[in-house]
Scaffold this motif. Sequence first.
Motif, short mmCIF file in Angstrom:
data_model
loop_
_atom_site.label_atom_id
_atom_site.label_comp_id
_atom_site.label_asym_id
_atom_site.label_seq_id
_atom_site.Cartn_x
_atom_site.Cartn_y
_atom_site.Cartn_z
N TRP A 30 0.81 -1.21 0.00
CA TRP A 30 0.00 0.00 0.00
C TRP A 30 0.85 1.27 0.00
O TRP A 30 0.66 2.15 -0.85
N HIS A 31 1.80 1.40 0.91
CA HIS A 31 2.59 2.63 1.00
C HIS A 31 3.42 2.85 -0.26
O HIS A 31 3.57 3.99 -0.71
N LYS A 34 0.49 3.46 -3.24
CA LYS A 34 -0.74 4.23 -3.02
C LYS A 34 -0.87 5.43 -3.95
O LYS A 34 -1.98 5.85 -4.26
N SER A 35 0.23 5.97 -4.42
CA SER A 35 0.19 7.12 -5.33
C SER A 35 0.58 6.77 -6.76
O SER A 35 0.69 7.66 -7.60
N ARG A 40 -3.06 2.18 -9.52
CA ARG A 40 -4.39 2.44 -8.97
C ARG A 40 -5.46 2.38 -10.05
O ARG A 40 -6.54 1.83 -9.85
N ALA A 77 -4.27 9.87 -3.60
CA ALA A 77 -4.37 8.88 -2.52
C ALA A 77 -4.73 9.56 -1.21
O ALA A 77 -4.16 10.60 -0.88
N CYS A 80 -2.79 7.55 4.87
CA CYS A 80 -2.87 6.23 5.48
C CYS A 80 -3.72 6.32 6.75
O CYS A 80 -3.48 7.19 7.59
#
Length: 86
Positions: A30-31, A34-35, A40, A77, A80
Amino acid sequence: MSLTSQLNEISTLELAQALMERLSISPNDWHRLKSNRNARASEQLAAAMVFLLQNQPQEAQARLEQAVGWLDKSISAPPCPTHGKS
């Protein structure tokens, strides 16, 4: 048995679900992703295909709109959910 023959044994929905699973961003990634706009958008497009094949056009459209948002940079994004909590 050739790959084409093997794929012909699998339903279109099952193929779409396998693609969605392959393109889904795991919690461990995810980290890092995520961008990543391509990752995505790909994730959302695969989900849209699954919903469309399940005769859920509204859900498919929502995922398509999300994918377009990633590609045209109109969405970003979210932070978190575990950051900033004490």
